[in-house]
Design a protein around this motif. Structure first.
Motif, PDB file in Angstrom:
ATOM      1  N   ASN A 166     -10.393   2.381  -9.873  1.00 10.47           N
ATOM      2  CA  ASN A 166     -11.461   2.377 -10.881  1.00 10.47           C
ATOM      3  C   ASN A 166     -11.617   3.750 -11.534  1.00 10.47           C
ATOM      4  O   ASN A 166     -12.724   4.248 -11.708  1.00 10.47           O
ATOM      5  N   ASN A 167     -10.509   4.380 -11.851  1.00  7.34           N
ATOM      6  CA  ASN A 167     -10.467   5.712 -12.482  1.00  7.34           C
ATOM      7  C   ASN A 167     -11.077   6.814 -11.620  1.00  7.34           C
ATOM      8  O   ASN A 167     -11.386   7.883 -12.122  1.00  7.34           O
ATOM      9  N   GLU A 168     -11.266   6.570 -10.340  1.00  7.59           N
ATOM     10  CA  GLU A 168     -11.778   7.582  -9.413  1.00  7.59           C
ATOM     11  C   GLU A 168     -10.650   8.019  -8.492  1.00  7.59           C
ATOM     12  O   GLU A 168      -9.930   7.185  -7.944  1.00  7.59           O
ATOM     13  N   GLU A 169     -10.486   9.329  -8.324  1.00  6.29           N
ATOM     14  CA  GLU A 169      -9.460   9.862  -7.437  1.00  6.29           C
ATOM     15  C   GLU A 169     -10.083  10.250  -6.104  1.00  6.29           C
ATOM     16  O   GLU A 169     -11.087  10.955  -6.067  1.00  6.29           O
ATOM     17  N   ILE A 170      -9.477   9.775  -5.014  1.00  8.76           N
ATOM     18  CA  ILE A 170      -9.956  10.068  -3.667  1.00  8.76           C
ATOM     19  C   ILE A 170      -8.810  10.707  -2.895  1.00  8.76           C
ATOM     20  O   ILE A 170      -7.761  10.091  -2.717  1.00  8.76           O
ATOM     21  N   VAL A 171      -9.004  11.938  -2.439  1.00 11.09           N
ATOM     22  CA  VAL A 171      -7.971  12.668  -1.697  1.00 11.09           C
ATOM     23  C   VAL A 171      -8.055  12.278  -0.220  1.00 11.09           C
ATOM     24  O   VAL A 171      -9.133  12.281   0.381  1.00 11.09           O
ATOM     25  N   LEU A 172      -6.916  11.941   0.355  1.00  7.50           N
ATOM     26  CA  LEU A 172      -6.816  11.492   1.746  1.00  7.50           C
ATOM     27  C   LEU A 172      -5.787  12.336   2.482  1.00  7.50           C
ATOM     28  O   LEU A 172      -4.788  12.742   1.894  1.00  7.50           O
ATOM     29  N   ARG A 173      -6.007  12.567   3.749  1.00 12.69           N
ATOM     30  CA  ARG A 173      -5.072  13.331   4.583  1.00 12.69           C
ATOM     31  C   ARG A 173      -4.279  12.368   5.462  1.00 12.69           C
ATOM     32  O   ARG A 173      -4.809  11.384   5.968  1.00 12.69           O
ATOM     33  N   GLN A 174      -3.002  12.687   5.665  1.00  8.18           N
ATOM     34  CA  GLN A 174      -2.141  11.853   6.503  1.00  8.18           C
ATOM     35  C   GLN A 174      -2.629  11.868   7.948  1.00  8.18           C
ATOM     36  O   GLN A 174      -3.017  12.913   8.479  1.00  8.18           O
ATOM     37  N   GLN A 175      -2.624  10.706   8.586  1.00 10.41           N
ATOM     38  CA  GLN A 175      -3.008  10.538   9.978  1.00 10.41           C
ATOM     39  C   GLN A 175      -1.769  10.122  10.769  1.00 10.41           C
ATOM     40  O   GLN A 175      -0.820   9.587  10.204  1.00 10.41           O
ATOM     41  N   VAL A 176      -1.797  10.314  12.067  1.00  6.77           N
ATOM     42  CA  VAL A 176      -0.682   9.893  12.920  1.00  6.77           C
ATOM     43  C   VAL A 176      -0.673   8.367  12.978  1.00  6.77           C
ATOM     44  O   VAL A 176      -1.710   7.733  13.153  1.00  6.77           O
ATOM     45  N   SER A 177       0.501   7.795  12.824  1.00  2.00           N
ATOM     46  CA  SER A 177       0.660   6.344  12.841  1.00  2.00           C
ATOM     47  C   SER A 177       1.884   5.990  13.677  1.00  2.00           C
ATOM     48  O   SER A 177       2.921   6.634  13.552  1.00  2.00           O
ATOM     49  N   GLY A 178       1.750   4.968  14.491  1.00  2.00           N
ATOM     50  CA  GLY A 178       2.880   4.518  15.290  1.00  2.00           C
ATOM     51  C   GLY A 178       3.920   3.813  14.436  1.00  2.00           C
ATOM     52  O   GLY A 178       5.102   3.799  14.744  1.00  2.00           O
ATOM     53  N   SER A 179       3.466   3.218  13.335  1.00  2.00           N
ATOM     54  CA  SER A 179       4.348   2.469  12.458  1.00  2.00           C
ATOM     55  C   SER A 179       3.720   2.460  11.072  1.00  2.00           C
ATOM     56  O   SER A 179       2.507   2.306  10.935  1.00  2.00           O
ATOM     57  N   GLY A 180       4.490   2.628  10.047  1.00  2.00           N
ATOM     58  CA  GLY A 180       3.941   2.647   8.699  1.00  2.00           C
ATOM     59  C   GLY A 180       3.272   3.976   8.404  1.00  2.00           C
ATOM     60  O   GLY A 180       3.716   5.019   8.864  1.00  2.00           O
ATOM     61  N   PHE A 181       2.174   3.916   7.639  1.00  2.00           N
ATOM     62  CA  PHE A 181       1.472   5.144   7.279  1.00  2.00           C
ATOM     63  C   PHE A 181      -0.026   4.909   7.277  1.00  2.00           C
ATOM     64  O   PHE A 181      -0.500   3.785   7.103  1.00  2.00           O
ATOM     65  N   ILE A 182      -0.774   5.978   7.497  1.00  3.66           N
ATOM     66  CA  ILE A 182      -2.233   5.957   7.429  1.00  3.66           C
ATOM     67  C   ILE A 182      -2.683   7.275   6.804  1.00  3.66           C
ATOM     68  O   ILE A 182      -2.226   8.344   7.202  1.00  3.66           O
ATOM     69  N   TYR A 183      -3.569   7.176   5.817  1.00  2.00           N
ATOM     70  CA  TYR A 183      -4.203   8.341   5.209  1.00  2.00           C
ATOM     71  C   TYR A 183      -5.697   8.059   5.190  1.00  2.00           C
ATOM     72  O   TYR A 183      -6.123   6.926   4.933  1.00  2.00           O
ATOM     73  N   GLY A 184      -6.514   9.071   5.447  1.00  4.47           N
ATOM     74  CA  GLY A 184      -7.945   8.856   5.425  1.00  4.47           C
ATOM     75  C   GLY A 184      -8.728  10.131   5.227  1.00  4.47           C
ATOM     76  O   GLY A 184      -8.191  11.237   5.323  1.00  4.47           O
TER      77      GLY A 184
END
Length: 107
Positions: free
Chosen positions: A61-79
């Motif tokens: 919705n035209n809003e930018e949200i900065v997320l940091r990479q998290q440890v993931s056993g599989s795939g990816f997670i940012y939060g």
């Protein structure tokens, strides 16, 4: 024979630290920002820019949200606390606060 505890610990730590996002990536030079567009449930769409410095920027919705990479056993997670994106391959789930998760797929 039992493996020394230090060897097991080193193996576990090495595998936990090697989580690399496997989000769909257009062909780009190494170290470049990867931008991926996703089509989501309910006709929504989001864009995620994966940066080489372990952060991602979610554009919704035209809003930018900065997320940091998290440890993931599989795939990816940012939060960043209230907002999390997680995914594997072409699938992405966006979680924002107490809202129902938004399911998306690379467009």
């Amino acid at each position: 024979m039992k493996a020394p505890v230090s060897a097991l610990l080193a193996t576990c730590m090495a595998s936990a630290c090697s989580a690399v996002p496997d989000a769909p990536a257009p062909s780009a030079a190494a170290g470049a920002v990867r931008e991926v567009e996703f089509a989501c449930d309910g006709g929504q769409s989001v864009t995620v820019r994966f940066h080489p410095d372990e952060r991602a920027v979610l554009v919704r919705n035209n809003e930018e949200i900065v997320l940091r990479q998290q440890v993931s056993g599989s795939g990816f997670i940012y939060g960043n606390g209230p907002t999390t994106i997680r995914g594997k391959g072409e699938d992405l789930t966006v979680e924002i606060g107490r809202m129902a998760p938004i399911r998306c797929r690379a467009a």
